[in-house]
Design a protein around this motif. Structure first.
Motif, PDB file in Angstrom:
ATOM      1  N   SER A 317      -3.728  -4.668  48.281  1.00 42.62           N
ATOM      2  CA  SER A 317      -3.980  -5.861  49.081  1.00 42.62           C
ATOM      3  C   SER A 317      -5.187  -6.629  48.565  1.00 42.62           C
ATOM      4  N   ILE A 318      -6.244  -5.907  48.212  1.00 44.48           N
ATOM      5  CA  ILE A 318      -7.455  -6.559  47.686  1.00 44.48           C
ATOM      6  C   ILE A 318      -7.192  -7.156  46.313  1.00 44.48           C
ATOM      7  N   SER A 319      -6.378  -6.503  45.518  1.00 42.22           N
ATOM      8  CA  SER A 319      -5.996  -7.055  44.222  1.00 42.22           C
ATOM      9  C   SER A 319      -5.248  -8.369  44.393  1.00 42.22           C
ATOM     10  N   LEU A 320      -4.371  -8.412  45.394  1.00 41.74           N
ATOM     11  CA  LEU A 320      -3.596  -9.624  45.659  1.00 41.74           C
ATOM     12  C   LEU A 320      -4.513 -10.770  46.079  1.00 41.74           C
ATOM     13  N   VAL A 321      -5.451 -10.500  46.984  1.00 34.97           N
ATOM     14  CA  VAL A 321      -6.387 -11.540  47.411  1.00 34.97           C
ATOM     15  C   VAL A 321      -7.209 -12.041  46.230  1.00 34.97           C
ATOM     16  N   THR A 322      -7.656 -11.126  45.392  1.00 33.80           N
ATOM     17  CA  THR A 322      -8.438 -11.507  44.210  1.00 33.80           C
ATOM     18  C   THR A 322      -7.641 -12.447  43.318  1.00 33.80           C
ATOM     19  N   ALA A 323      -6.383 -12.105  43.083  1.00 36.23           N
ATOM     20  CA  ALA A 323      -5.523 -12.936  42.236  1.00 36.23           C
ATOM     21  C   ALA A 323      -5.292 -14.309  42.853  1.00 36.23           C
ATOM     22  N   ILE A 324      -5.128 -14.362  44.175  1.00 38.32           N
ATOM     23  CA  ILE A 324      -4.909 -15.646  44.862  1.00 38.32           C
ATOM     24  C   ILE A 324      -6.119 -16.551  44.689  1.00 38.32           C
ATOM     25  N   TYR A 325      -7.310 -16.021  44.907  1.00 44.00           N
ATOM     26  CA  TYR A 325      -8.514 -16.841  44.753  1.00 44.00           C
ATOM     27  C   TYR A 325      -8.706 -17.283  43.297  1.00 44.00           C
ATOM     28  N   HIS A 326      -8.402 -16.399  42.367  1.00 42.62           N
ATOM     29  CA  HIS A 326      -8.537 -16.772  40.959  1.00 42.62           C
ATOM     30  C   HIS A 326      -7.566 -17.891  40.598  1.00 42.62           C
ATOM     31  N   SER A 327      -6.322 -17.776  41.037  1.00 40.40           N
ATOM     32  CA  SER A 327      -5.330 -18.801  40.739  1.00 40.40           C
ATOM     33  C   SER A 327      -5.698 -20.132  41.375  1.00 40.40           C
ATOM     34  N   SER A 328      -6.163 -20.089  42.622  1.00 43.96           N
ATOM     35  CA  SER A 328      -6.472 -21.339  43.324  1.00 43.96           C
ATOM     36  C   SER A 328      -7.639 -22.084  42.681  1.00 43.96           C
TER      37      SER A 328
END
Length: 350
Positions: A317-328
């Protein structure tokens, strides 16, 4: 009997309510909060001790589990402290706000031999039990596409709590604090994410963190999924739809316990509808939300077969949030899993 101490009487109120229903398995020994009055407001006849000092529960040999219901910026430090005293940990979302801190928690859990259970109570409820039964029976087939809507309303009164809406206190916005549960359901049902693209914005409230987002996911299975998030809706609604090879599963609009409201399971081919309906009717009942969540933890602690949320699932879940912020922030499509050399591995705070 499993003895538990709840740390934080805010969301801890909901944990306590579920644990009352499971009094044959759990005993709430203490509730810790800086505000003793807030503890008394949730007591409702319970006999637990009200405390302001967390050290007293960490050093109490009778307590088996520390249940962390604190603001996000305190989760990692209290989790590490609890593990160092040999306590199992339940931690409200988010487990951490960096993958580096997840690694620290994982290492500490291994050293202590204790469990860490990230909180993802949305997984439980009769309708989600029915969906899992349809999947396990082979009636659903592979997920083709899915759509998630986390359309909630948060206004000034919500953000009057000083740490909310700030990067230093809340550590993130709607992606981290609100849609994280539905994203967990996505991976729980549709499997791992292979890549994603995300856009975030602050459009509703005068806060530091995002309150709107639009995300696309490519799953390792090949399924394509979307997530629409806003805190500027007219009310609070969660809507989930999973289109499988052989059926379409559609939730109601209950915002915080989607598994507690009836879903529809519609066959793609009409001659299969009777078999799907029969499987749904024959699915064993399952407790909703926190009650289901704690039930599985009890089984895990007692070394029984269980479906408790694992530390590895919390890490994902934390990996997913990290990826979302990086992409945005970069506009890039982000592939998962993220490796230690990733630029946001040590945290996504601006």
């Amino acid at each position: 009997m499993i003895n538990i101490a709840i740390i934080g009487a805010g969301i801890g109120r909901e944990h306590l309510a579920a644990l009352r229903e499971l009094s044959s398995e759990f005993r709430v020994v203490a509730v810790v909060d800086q505000n003793l009055k807030r503890i008394e407001e949730i007591r409702s006849g319970d006999t637990f001790v009200a405390l302001t000092d967390i050290t007293k529960v960490l050093t109490d040999p009778e307590i088996d589990i520390i249940d962390i219901c604190l603001p996000p910026h305190l989760h990692v430090s209290v989790t590490l402290d609890a593990l160092s005293f040999g306590k199992h940990v339940i931690c409200e979302k988010p487990l951490a706000t960096s993958l580096a801190d997840v690694d620290r928690i994982s290492d500490a859990a291994k050293r202590s031999g204790c469990y860490v259970f990230p909180v993802f109570q949305y997984r439980w409820g009769p309708s989600l039990a029915q969906l899992r039964h349809l999947m396990a029976s082979g009636l659903a087939g592979q997920v083709q596409v899915a759509s998630l809507e986390t359309h909630w309303s948060r206004e000034y009164d919500y953000y009057s709590v000083p740490w909310r809406g700030t990067w230093s206190g809340e550590r993130g916005g709607a992606v981290l604090g609100h849609a994280i549960h539905n994203h967990d359901l996505l991976t729980h049902i549709a499997g791992e994410v292979a890549a994603l693209s995300a856009m975030t914005a602050t459009r509703v409230n005068e806060i530091e963190t995002e309150d709107c987002a639009s995300i696309t996911f490519a799953m390792t299975s090949g399924a394509l999924c979307t997530s629409s998030i806003t805190l500027g809706a007219a009310g609070d609604e969660t809507r989930l739809r999973f289109v499988f090879e052989n059926l379409t599963a559609t939730s109601g609009t209950a915002p915080y316990a989607p598994g507690g409201q009836p879903w529809t399971f519609t066959a793609r081919f009409k001659d299969q509808q009777h078999e799907i309906d029969k499987a749904v009717v024959n699915t064993p009942l399952e407790a909703v939300g926190f009650e289901g969540f704690f039930t599985e933890i009890g089984k895990a602690i007692n070394a029984q077969e269980n479906s408790a949320v694992t530390l590895e699932e919390g890490a994902a879940s934390i990996s997913l949030v990290t990826a979302i912020y990086h992409s945005s922030r970069t506009g890039a499509r982000v592939n998962l899993p993220l490796l230690p050399e990733h630029e946001l591995y040590k945290g996504w705070l601006p």
